[in-house]
Scaffold this motif. Structure first.
Motif, mmCIF file in Angstrom:
data_model
loop_
_atom_site.group_PDB
_atom_site.id
_atom_site.type_symbol
_atom_site.label_atom_id
_atom_site.label_comp_id
_atom_site.label_asym_id
_atom_site.label_seq_id
_atom_site.Cartn_x
_atom_site.Cartn_y
_atom_site.Cartn_z
ATOM 1 N N LEU A 114 1.036 -1.480 0.191
ATOM 2 C CA LEU A 114 -0.106 0.075 -0.133
ATOM 3 C C LEU A 114 1.077 1.372 -0.115
ATOM 4 C CD1 LEU A 114 -2.763 -1.240 2.502
ATOM 5 C CD2 LEU A 114 -3.081 -1.027 -0.062
ATOM 6 N N VAL A 115 2.101 1.225 1.022
ATOM 7 C CA VAL A 115 2.551 2.181 1.089
ATOM 8 C C VAL A 115 3.668 2.207 -0.520
ATOM 9 C CG1 VAL A 115 5.436 3.286 1.651
ATOM 10 C CG2 VAL A 115 3.245 2.157 3.158
ATOM 11 N N MET A 125 11.074 1.649 -13.276
ATOM 12 C CA MET A 125 10.134 0.534 -13.256
ATOM 13 C C MET A 125 9.389 0.039 -13.534
ATOM 14 S SD MET A 125 10.535 0.673 -8.954
ATOM 15 C CE MET A 125 11.627 0.595 -8.065
ATOM 16 N N MET A 126 7.905 1.710 -14.189
ATOM 17 C CA MET A 126 7.523 0.572 -15.412
ATOM 18 C C MET A 126 7.726 0.168 -16.737
ATOM 19 S SD MET A 126 4.741 4.384 -15.763
ATOM 20 C CE MET A 126 5.223 5.832 -14.242
ATOM 21 N N ARG A 127 8.537 0.194 -16.473
ATOM 22 C CA ARG A 127 8.570 -1.744 -18.074
ATOM 23 C C ARG A 127 8.370 -2.124 -17.771
ATOM 24 N NH1 ARG A 127 13.194 3.448 -19.563
ATOM 25 N NH2 ARG A 127 11.850 4.716 -20.451
ATOM 26 N N GLN A 128 8.713 -2.679 -15.937
ATOM 27 C CA GLN A 128 8.284 -4.139 -15.781
ATOM 28 C C GLN A 128 7.650 -4.187 -15.569
ATOM 29 O OE1 GLN A 128 11.463 -5.618 -15.769
ATOM 30 N NE2 GLN A 128 12.566 -4.418 -16.247
ATOM 31 N N ASP A 129 6.412 -5.212 -16.447
ATOM 32 C CA ASP A 129 4.843 -5.418 -16.447
ATOM 33 C C ASP A 129 5.080 -5.738 -15.226
ATOM 34 O OD1 ASP A 129 5.030 -5.291 -18.493
ATOM 35 O OD2 ASP A 129 4.714 -7.257 -19.829
ATOM 36 N N TRP A 130 5.723 -7.134 -14.652
ATOM 37 C CA TRP A 130 5.298 -7.889 -12.702
ATOM 38 C C TRP A 130 5.045 -5.911 -11.964
ATOM 39 C CZ3 TRP A 130 8.473 -7.595 -8.102
ATOM 40 C CH2 TRP A 130 9.455 -7.588 -8.404
ATOM 41 N N ILE A 131 6.442 -5.417 -11.722
ATOM 42 C CA ILE A 131 6.172 -4.044 -11.164
ATOM 43 C C ILE A 131 4.973 -3.301 -11.477
ATOM 44 C CG2 ILE A 131 8.013 -1.907 -10.347
ATOM 45 C CD1 ILE A 131 10.715 -3.910 -10.304
ATOM 46 N N ALA A 132 4.584 -2.789 -12.527
ATOM 47 C CA ALA A 132 3.157 -1.694 -12.961
ATOM 48 C C ALA A 132 2.439 -2.770 -12.062
ATOM 49 C CB ALA A 132 3.379 -1.504 -14.482
ATOM 50 N N ARG A 133 2.528 -4.659 -12.272
ATOM 51 C CA ARG A 133 0.815 -4.924 -11.937
ATOM 52 C C ARG A 133 1.148 -4.688 -10.213
ATOM 53 N NH1 ARG A 133 2.305 -9.966 -13.172
ATOM 54 N NH2 ARG A 133 2.115 -9.533 -15.653
ATOM 55 N N LEU A 134 2.247 -4.874 -9.658
ATOM 56 C CA LEU A 134 2.070 -5.094 -9.012
ATOM 57 C C LEU A 134 2.048 -3.132 -8.034
ATOM 58 C CD1 LEU A 134 2.893 -6.464 -5.727
ATOM 59 C CD2 LEU A 134 5.145 -5.837 -5.741
ATOM 60 N N HIS A 135 2.115 -2.906 -9.074
ATOM 61 C CA HIS A 135 2.176 -1.423 -8.188
ATOM 62 C C HIS A 135 0.610 -0.460 -8.450
ATOM 63 C CE1 HIS A 135 2.546 3.713 -8.547
ATOM 64 N NE2 HIS A 135 3.556 3.457 -7.904
ATOM 65 N N ARG A 137 -3.768 -0.091 -8.343
ATOM 66 C CA ARG A 137 -4.670 -0.324 -6.916
ATOM 67 C C ARG A 137 -5.544 -0.744 -7.216
ATOM 68 N NH1 ARG A 137 -3.678 6.079 -5.676
ATOM 69 N NH2 ARG A 137 -1.514 5.734 -4.366
ATOM 70 N N LYS A 138 -5.277 -1.424 -8.616
ATOM 71 C CA LYS A 138 -6.763 -2.034 -8.641
ATOM 72 C C LYS A 138 -6.600 -3.739 -8.628
ATOM 73 C CE LYS A 138 -8.244 0.742 -12.178
ATOM 74 N NZ LYS A 138 -7.627 1.423 -13.571
ATOM 75 N N GLU A 139 -5.063 -3.915 -8.421
ATOM 76 C CA GLU A 139 -4.597 -5.174 -8.307
ATOM 77 C C GLU A 139 -4.710 -5.940 -6.521
ATOM 78 O OE1 GLU A 139 -3.388 -7.974 -10.279
ATOM 79 O OE2 GLU A 139 -4.617 -6.342 -12.051
ATOM 80 N N GLY A 140 -4.801 -6.713 -6.335
ATOM 81 C CA GLY A 140 -5.128 -7.051 -5.427
ATOM 82 C C GLY A 140 -3.935 -7.748 -4.825
ATOM 83 N N ILE A 141 -3.785 -8.445 -3.769
ATOM 84 C CA ILE A 141 -1.865 -8.613 -3.034
ATOM 85 C C ILE A 141 -0.937 -10.001 -3.042
ATOM 86 C CG2 ILE A 141 -1.054 -8.306 -0.455
ATOM 87 C CD1 ILE A 141 -1.871 -5.584 -1.368
ATOM 88 N N PRO A 142 -0.258 -10.247 -3.193
ATOM 89 C CA PRO A 142 0.243 -11.076 -3.657
ATOM 90 C C PRO A 142 0.225 -12.135 -2.569
ATOM 91 C CG PRO A 142 1.755 -9.853 -3.765
ATOM 92 C CD PRO A 142 0.652 -9.189 -3.421
#
Length: 168
Positions: A114-115, A125-135, A137-142
């Protein structure tokens, strides 16, 4: 055989946690292979039928709880299956410790994400799909990450670790 006792569980935990972190999924193949590995290795552990039944009961219990939490939309389906396979290995005697540790790590993980999501994401970092997905807010928590860390923390107290130490 003792090396298998010590290797399978940690490898499954690490793989599941990293896979969930980078894809927001936990593959069915992992949980099925993890449960099958239990079935293959448990006869060499030297447990009584009652002890094996308690391991199976822990797995079934957590599958039912996980399915309920999934139905409520509180966790993902992969998390529900992963916690069940993990509980199968951990058994009833260490299940409460595992659940407490996974909950603590899950809370910390959620706060950290959340932070992370409240801060702007640098372009590289935006270019890394997994980091962008983690960032996102519509995604869940892994939550598989917390389940994996909790599992790794409790593993040294399990019968698997004790059997490997005894065989060495």
């Amino acid at each position: 055989m003792s090396m298998l006792f010590l290797a399978v569980f940690p490898l499954a935990m690490i793989f599941g946690g990293l896979w969930d972190l980078t894809t927001m999924t936990i593959p069915n193949l992992l949980t099925v292979a993890f449960a099958l590995a239990f079935a293959v290795l448990v006869p060499f552990l030297g447990l009584t039928w009652q002890e094996v039944a308690l391991h199976v009961a822990a797995g079934v219990l957590m599958l039912l709880v996980g399915m309920g939490l999934f139905a409520l939309g509180w966790i993902g389906g992969g998390d529900a299956k992963f916690i069940a396979a993990t509980a199968l290995w951990i058994g009833m005697s260490d299940l409460l410790a595992y659940l407490i540790l996974a909950s603590i790590f899950g809370g910390v993980l959620t706060l950290l994400i959340l932070v992370f999501r409240s801060m702007p994401l640098p372009l590289f970092m935006m270019r890394q799909d997994w980091i962008a997905r983690l960032h996102d807010r519509k995604e869940g928590i892994p939550y598989g990450v917390a389940l994996a860390i909790g599992g790794l923390m409790v593993f040294p107290q399990t019968v698997w670790f004790a059997a490997a130490a005894h065989a060495a």
